[in-house]
Every structure is written in structure tokens, then in C-alpha cells.
Design a protein around this motif. Sequence first.
Motif, PDB file in Angstrom:
ATOM      1  N   ALA A 176      37.414  65.305   2.259  1.00  0.00           N
ATOM      2  CA  ALA A 176      37.967  64.154   1.539  1.00  0.00           C
ATOM      3  C   ALA A 176      39.243  63.614   2.176  1.00  0.00           C
ATOM      4  O   ALA A 176      39.433  62.404   2.270  1.00  0.00           O
ATOM      5  CB  ALA A 176      38.211  64.524   0.077  1.00  0.00           C
ATOM      6  N   GLU A 177      40.107  64.492   2.636  1.00  0.00           N
ATOM      7  CA  GLU A 177      41.382  64.060   3.215  1.00  0.00           C
ATOM      8  C   GLU A 177      41.184  63.217   4.476  1.00  0.00           C
ATOM      9  O   GLU A 177      41.960  62.316   4.759  1.00  0.00           O
ATOM     10  CB  GLU A 177      42.237  65.286   3.542  1.00  0.00           C
ATOM     11  CG  GLU A 177      43.636  64.967   3.985  1.00  0.00           C
ATOM     12  CD  GLU A 177      44.453  66.220   4.191  1.00  0.00           C
ATOM     13  OE1 GLU A 177      45.187  66.271   5.193  1.00  0.00           O
ATOM     14  OE2 GLU A 177      44.353  67.140   3.374  1.00  0.00           O
ATOM     15  N   GLY A 178      40.130  63.504   5.248  1.00  0.00           N
ATOM     16  CA  GLY A 178      39.916  62.810   6.506  1.00  0.00           C
ATOM     17  C   GLY A 178      39.103  61.541   6.419  1.00  0.00           C
ATOM     18  O   GLY A 178      39.087  60.733   7.351  1.00  0.00           O
ATOM     19  N   VAL A 179      38.428  61.314   5.307  1.00  0.00           N
ATOM     20  CA  VAL A 179      37.538  60.164   5.178  1.00  0.00           C
ATOM     21  C   VAL A 179      38.294  58.840   5.309  1.00  0.00           C
ATOM     22  O   VAL A 179      37.811  57.902   5.931  1.00  0.00           O
ATOM     23  CB  VAL A 179      36.771  60.209   3.838  1.00  0.00           C
ATOM     24  CG1 VAL A 179      36.019  58.918   3.582  1.00  0.00           C
ATOM     25  CG2 VAL A 179      35.816  61.383   3.827  1.00  0.00           C
ATOM     26  N   ASN A 180      39.478  58.753   4.761  1.00  0.00           N
ATOM     27  CA  ASN A 180      40.253  57.508   4.801  1.00  0.00           C
ATOM     28  C   ASN A 180      41.265  57.479   5.938  1.00  0.00           C
ATOM     29  O   ASN A 180      42.137  56.628   5.957  1.00  0.00           O
ATOM     30  CB  ASN A 180      40.963  57.299   3.463  1.00  0.00           C
ATOM     31  CG  ASN A 180      39.980  57.086   2.342  1.00  0.00           C
ATOM     32  OD1 ASN A 180      38.969  56.419   2.516  1.00  0.00           O
ATOM     33  ND2 ASN A 180      40.249  57.682   1.195  1.00  0.00           N
ATOM     34  N   HIS A 201      42.244  57.946  12.346  1.00  0.00           N
ATOM     35  CA  HIS A 201      42.503  58.851  13.463  1.00  0.00           C
ATOM     36  C   HIS A 201      41.618  60.087  13.365  1.00  0.00           C
ATOM     37  O   HIS A 201      40.999  60.507  14.345  1.00  0.00           O
ATOM     38  CB  HIS A 201      43.983  59.256  13.516  1.00  0.00           C
ATOM     39  CG  HIS A 201      44.278  60.168  14.651  1.00  0.00           C
ATOM     40  ND1 HIS A 201      44.218  61.545  14.541  1.00  0.00           N
ATOM     41  CD2 HIS A 201      44.607  59.915  15.938  1.00  0.00           C
ATOM     42  CE1 HIS A 201      44.505  62.091  15.700  1.00  0.00           C
ATOM     43  NE2 HIS A 201      44.748  61.120  16.569  1.00  0.00           N
ATOM     44  N   THR A 202      41.527  60.677  12.189  1.00  0.00           N
ATOM     45  CA  THR A 202      40.706  61.877  11.996  1.00  0.00           C
ATOM     46  C   THR A 202      39.238  61.571  12.254  1.00  0.00           C
ATOM     47  O   THR A 202      38.538  62.355  12.908  1.00  0.00           O
ATOM     48  CB  THR A 202      40.888  62.434  10.571  1.00  0.00           C
ATOM     49  OG1 THR A 202      42.267  62.768  10.390  1.00  0.00           O
ATOM     50  CG2 THR A 202      40.035  63.662  10.338  1.00  0.00           C
ATOM     51  N   LEU A 203      38.764  60.441  11.783  1.00  0.00           N
ATOM     52  CA  LEU A 203      37.371  60.053  11.971  1.00  0.00           C
ATOM     53  C   LEU A 203      37.028  59.954  13.463  1.00  0.00           C
ATOM     54  O   LEU A 203      36.055  60.537  13.934  1.00  0.00           O
ATOM     55  CB  LEU A 203      37.094  58.723  11.267  1.00  0.00           C
ATOM     56  CG  LEU A 203      35.683  58.193  11.376  1.00  0.00           C
ATOM     57  CD1 LEU A 203      34.736  59.025  10.535  1.00  0.00           C
ATOM     58  CD2 LEU A 203      35.637  56.741  10.937  1.00  0.00           C
TER      59      LEU A 203
END
Length: 125
Positions: free
Chosen positions: A25-29, A32-34
Motif C-alpha cells: 500500500a505504501e508504494g502504490v502512490n 519512484h517506488t513503482l
Amino acid sequence: MATGKMKHGKLSSKFEYGNIFSLFAEGVNNDHTLVHEAAHTFSLDHTFSLAIDNNYVFYYGYTENYMDYYFYHTFNNLVDKKLIYTDSKGNTFLYQKDNRYKGKMYSFYKWQWDLMRKDRSIEKK
């Protein structure tokens, strides 16, 4: 990442890199993480990794590259030189500072693009 390939009608337990990744959940928005996690599926490792395919190795948390992290570990101060601290609840953490490019880490190097183009998951026509 395990691809879950079938071999002779049985699910293989052999781990292989593939074109699949998971985000929590933290990376979905977080764009950069995506991109960072997707780039792992195209054979890229971290910029600070001593992996065989890394043509160059950089310090952890010091580049504007997607494959770096937005922080780096540091000492609490130059006198004590502690890397770890414990909070009032007993949780242990590493001292860290923000990468100076945090929020502006939107690049790949040419050699990384070359590696991604050679990835076995890309169809060549």
C-alpha cells in the motif's frame, strides 16, 4: 521474483527473475517506488550493489537514479559515531539522512538502459 513456471506439469520451486513485481500500500502512490520495482524486473540492481551487471557502483543514497534509495545511513554525530539507536518503546533504528535528490530521483544511466533493453523478457523482432 518467482515466476511460478510449470515444468513437466509440475510447479517449479526454482526462483527466477521475471516480469512480475508486488507493491504494498505504501508504494502504490509513490511513482519512484513503482518505477524502481519495475526496473528490478528488467535486470537492474541497486546503484550501490556489487552485482556482476553493475558497470558502476555508487554510494548508497547519493544519486538521483531510480535504482538508489532516498536516504543513506549515517552516524548520530562525529563524537559518539553510533549507527543504531533505540527509541523509548525499545524499537531499534539506524540513523539516516535524506538523499539530497529525494523527490527528484528520476533518471536511469545509459548503461542501465542498455541492460534493460537486453533483458530476456523483452521480445526482439
